[in-house]
Design a protein around this motif. Structure first.
Motif, PDB file in Angstrom:
ATOM      1  N   PRO A  35       0.537   9.141   6.052  1.00  0.00           N
ATOM      2  CA  PRO A  35       1.759   9.520   5.336  1.00  0.00           C
ATOM      3  C   PRO A  35       2.882  10.020   6.254  1.00  0.00           C
ATOM      4  N   ALA A  36       2.550  10.335   7.499  1.00  0.00           N
ATOM      5  CA  ALA A  36       3.576  10.778   8.450  1.00  0.00           C
ATOM      6  C   ALA A  36       4.374   9.608   9.024  1.00  0.00           C
ATOM      7  N   LEU A  37       4.093   8.390   8.559  1.00  0.00           N
ATOM      8  CA  LEU A  37       4.855   7.216   8.992  1.00  0.00           C
ATOM      9  C   LEU A  37       6.336   7.462   8.706  1.00  0.00           C
ATOM     10  N   PRO A  38       7.203   7.205   9.685  1.00  0.00           N
ATOM     11  CA  PRO A  38       8.638   7.421   9.445  1.00  0.00           C
ATOM     12  C   PRO A  38       9.127   6.676   8.209  1.00  0.00           C
ATOM     13  N   LYS A  39       9.991   7.307   7.448  1.00  0.00           N
ATOM     14  CA  LYS A  39      10.491   6.766   6.173  1.00  0.00           C
ATOM     15  C   LYS A  39      11.214   5.428   6.343  1.00  0.00           C
ATOM     16  N   GLU A  40      11.825   5.192   7.511  1.00  0.00           N
ATOM     17  CA  GLU A  40      12.574   3.944   7.696  1.00  0.00           C
ATOM     18  C   GLU A  40      11.663   2.727   7.876  1.00  0.00           C
ATOM     19  N   VAL A  41      10.372   2.942   8.133  1.00  0.00           N
ATOM     20  CA  VAL A  41       9.443   1.819   8.282  1.00  0.00           C
ATOM     21  C   VAL A  41       8.990   1.389   6.888  1.00  0.00           C
ATOM     22  N   LYS A  42       9.369   0.175   6.515  1.00  0.00           N
ATOM     23  CA  LYS A  42       9.032  -0.374   5.187  1.00  0.00           C
ATOM     24  C   LYS A  42       7.997  -1.490   5.275  1.00  0.00           C
ATOM     25  N   THR A  43       7.888  -2.113   6.461  1.00  0.00           N
ATOM     26  CA  THR A  43       6.970  -3.231   6.658  1.00  0.00           C
ATOM     27  C   THR A  43       6.233  -3.054   7.983  1.00  0.00           C
ATOM     28  N   ILE A  44       4.924  -3.294   7.948  1.00  0.00           N
ATOM     29  CA  ILE A  44       4.092  -3.261   9.159  1.00  0.00           C
ATOM     30  C   ILE A  44       3.376  -4.606   9.235  1.00  0.00           C
ATOM     31  N   THR A  45       3.350  -5.193  10.408  1.00  0.00           N
ATOM     32  CA  THR A  45       2.595  -6.426  10.620  1.00  0.00           C
ATOM     33  C   THR A  45       1.382  -6.115  11.484  1.00  0.00           C
ATOM     34  N   THR A  60       2.218   1.919  15.169  1.00  0.00           N
ATOM     35  CA  THR A  60       0.870   1.869  15.742  1.00  0.00           C
ATOM     36  C   THR A  60       0.083   3.162  15.564  1.00  0.00           C
ATOM     37  N   PRO A  61       0.630   4.336  15.890  1.00  0.00           N
ATOM     38  CA  PRO A  61      -0.197   5.542  15.730  1.00  0.00           C
ATOM     39  C   PRO A  61      -0.443   5.937  14.270  1.00  0.00           C
ATOM     40  N   HIS A  62       0.254   5.306  13.341  1.00  0.00           N
ATOM     41  CA  HIS A  62       0.119   5.647  11.926  1.00  0.00           C
ATOM     42  C   HIS A  62      -0.779   4.680  11.165  1.00  0.00           C
ATOM     43  N   PHE A  63      -1.189   3.585  11.812  1.00  0.00           N
ATOM     44  CA  PHE A  63      -2.080   2.613  11.185  1.00  0.00           C
ATOM     45  C   PHE A  63      -3.502   2.998  11.551  1.00  0.00           C
ATOM     46  N   LYS A  64      -4.256   3.519  10.608  1.00  0.00           N
ATOM     47  CA  LYS A  64      -5.595   4.061  10.865  1.00  0.00           C
ATOM     48  C   LYS A  64      -6.658   3.138  10.285  1.00  0.00           C
ATOM     49  N   LYS A  65      -7.483   2.565  11.158  1.00  0.00           N
ATOM     50  CA  LYS A  65      -8.572   1.696  10.714  1.00  0.00           C
ATOM     51  C   LYS A  65      -9.854   2.507  10.591  1.00  0.00           C
ATOM     52  N   VAL A  66     -10.493   2.411   9.423  1.00  0.00           N
ATOM     53  CA  VAL A  66     -11.757   3.085   9.172  1.00  0.00           C
ATOM     54  C   VAL A  66     -12.911   2.164   9.553  1.00  0.00           C
ATOM     55  N   GLU A  67     -12.756   0.865   9.238  1.00  0.00           N
ATOM     56  CA  GLU A  67     -13.757  -0.138   9.574  1.00  0.00           C
ATOM     57  C   GLU A  67     -13.009  -1.393   9.998  1.00  0.00           C
ATOM     58  N   VAL A  74       0.846  -1.198   0.000  1.00  0.00           N
ATOM     59  CA  VAL A  74       0.000   0.000   0.000  1.00  0.00           C
ATOM     60  C   VAL A  74       0.875   1.238   0.000  1.00  0.00           C
ATOM     61  N   HIS A  75       0.353   2.290  -0.576  1.00  0.00           N
ATOM     62  CA  HIS A  75       1.012   3.596  -0.510  1.00  0.00           C
ATOM     63  C   HIS A  75       0.479   4.314   0.725  1.00  0.00           C
ATOM     64  N   PRO A  76       1.299   5.028   1.466  1.00  0.00           N
ATOM     65  CA  PRO A  76       0.792   5.810   2.600  1.00  0.00           C
ATOM     66  C   PRO A  76      -0.324   6.754   2.139  1.00  0.00           C
ATOM     67  N   GLY A  77      -1.412   6.759   2.882  1.00  0.00           N
ATOM     68  CA  GLY A  77      -2.569   7.592   2.566  1.00  0.00           C
ATOM     69  C   GLY A  77      -3.616   6.886   1.717  1.00  0.00           C
ATOM     70  N   GLU A  78      -3.272   5.736   1.160  1.00  0.00           N
ATOM     71  CA  GLU A  78      -4.180   4.998   0.287  1.00  0.00           C
ATOM     72  C   GLU A  78      -5.106   4.101   1.118  1.00  0.00           C
ATOM     73  N   LEU A  79      -6.399   4.118   0.791  1.00  0.00           N
ATOM     74  CA  LEU A  79      -7.370   3.282   1.477  1.00  0.00           C
ATOM     75  C   LEU A  79      -7.248   1.852   0.963  1.00  0.00           C
ATOM     76  N   ALA A  80      -7.177   0.884   1.879  1.00  0.00           N
ATOM     77  CA  ALA A  80      -7.023  -0.521   1.505  1.00  0.00           C
ATOM     78  C   ALA A  80      -7.968  -1.372   2.347  1.00  0.00           C
ATOM     79  N   THR A  81      -8.304  -2.548   1.823  1.00  0.00           N
ATOM     80  CA  THR A  81      -9.188  -3.474   2.522  1.00  0.00           C
ATOM     81  C   THR A  81      -8.566  -4.860   2.528  1.00  0.00           C
ATOM     82  N   VAL A  82      -8.604  -5.516   3.675  1.00  0.00           N
ATOM     83  CA  VAL A  82      -8.184  -6.902   3.797  1.00  0.00           C
ATOM     84  C   VAL A  82      -9.307  -7.654   4.505  1.00  0.00           C
ATOM     85  N   MET A  83      -9.483  -8.897   4.120  1.00  0.00           N
ATOM     86  CA  MET A  83     -10.534  -9.715   4.727  1.00  0.00           C
ATOM     87  C   MET A  83      -9.903 -10.752   5.648  1.00  0.00           C
TER      88      MET A  83
END
Length: 185
Positions: free
Chosen positions: A158-168, A126-133, A92-101
């Motif tokens: 998009p304010a996620l630090p540049k060094e973070v490339k992977t989020i679990t 954690t503070p940069h991962f925003k859940k809408v639903e 995903v690109h920072p700021g892009e809305l995505a859905t996972v099931m």
């Protein structure tokens, strides 16, 4: 008799005031939601849809197309079911809305109540991962042998630090015992 009539008069006056206050409180509560929505629209906050009710995804100027983040998904079951993400990761690109099931299957012959608790790695994300639903926002009730797919709609700030490339994103799905008396029947 004069004091008794005076007391009755005061009681009627107080009753009238209490009725007016109760009606005003009801009116305030009734008007609160439309006033809140109007205020949010005027201030431009908390607005996810356009006035025609459609979601405007293509014109999101907050998407940072210059970088991609790998989001890995994990599911842990603590109870009588199978629980897993439908896909193991996505870009995903920072700021892009995505859905996972996520898929859950109640393997029991009884109704169960469950709740999912999320966790994130690295913790700085954690503070940069925003859940809408998210199914994790509320308790889930699964009927005997029920299978369900549940969405998580999110975006990465998009304010996620540049060094973070992977989020679990990891969920632990566990049974909540004793909340539903019909679950034991």
């Amino acid at each position: 008799m004069g004091a008794d009539q005076e007391t009755r008069g005061q009681n009627r006056k107080m009753l009238g005031k209490l009725i007016v206050i109760a009606v005003m409180m009801f009116g305030f509560g009734y008007a609160l939601i439309p006033v809140y929505k109007q205020l949010c629209e005027v201030l431009g906050i908390n607005v996810l849809t356009q006035k025609d009710g459609t979601v405007e995804l293509d014109k999101n100027t907050q998407v940072d197309k210059s970088r991609s983040i790998t989001v890995e998904f994990d599911g842990n079951a603590q109870g009588p079911w199978r629980f897993r993400p439908v896909v193991s990761s996505m870009q995903v690109h920072p700021g892009e809305l995505a859905t996972v099931m996520y898929e859950v299957v109640n393997t029991q012959a009884r109704t169960v109540n469950a709740q999912a608790i999320p966790s994130y790695a690295p913790q700085s994300a954690t503070p940069h991962f925003k859940k809408v639903e998210c199914f994790c926002f509320k308790q889930q009730t699964l009927k005997p042998n029920e299978a369900r797919q549940m969405p998580v709609v999110f975006f990465i700030d998009p304010a996620l630090p540049k060094e973070v490339k992977t989020i679990t994103l990891s969920y632990t799905f566990f049974e909540i015992a004793g909340l539903d008396k019909t679950a034991a029947n």
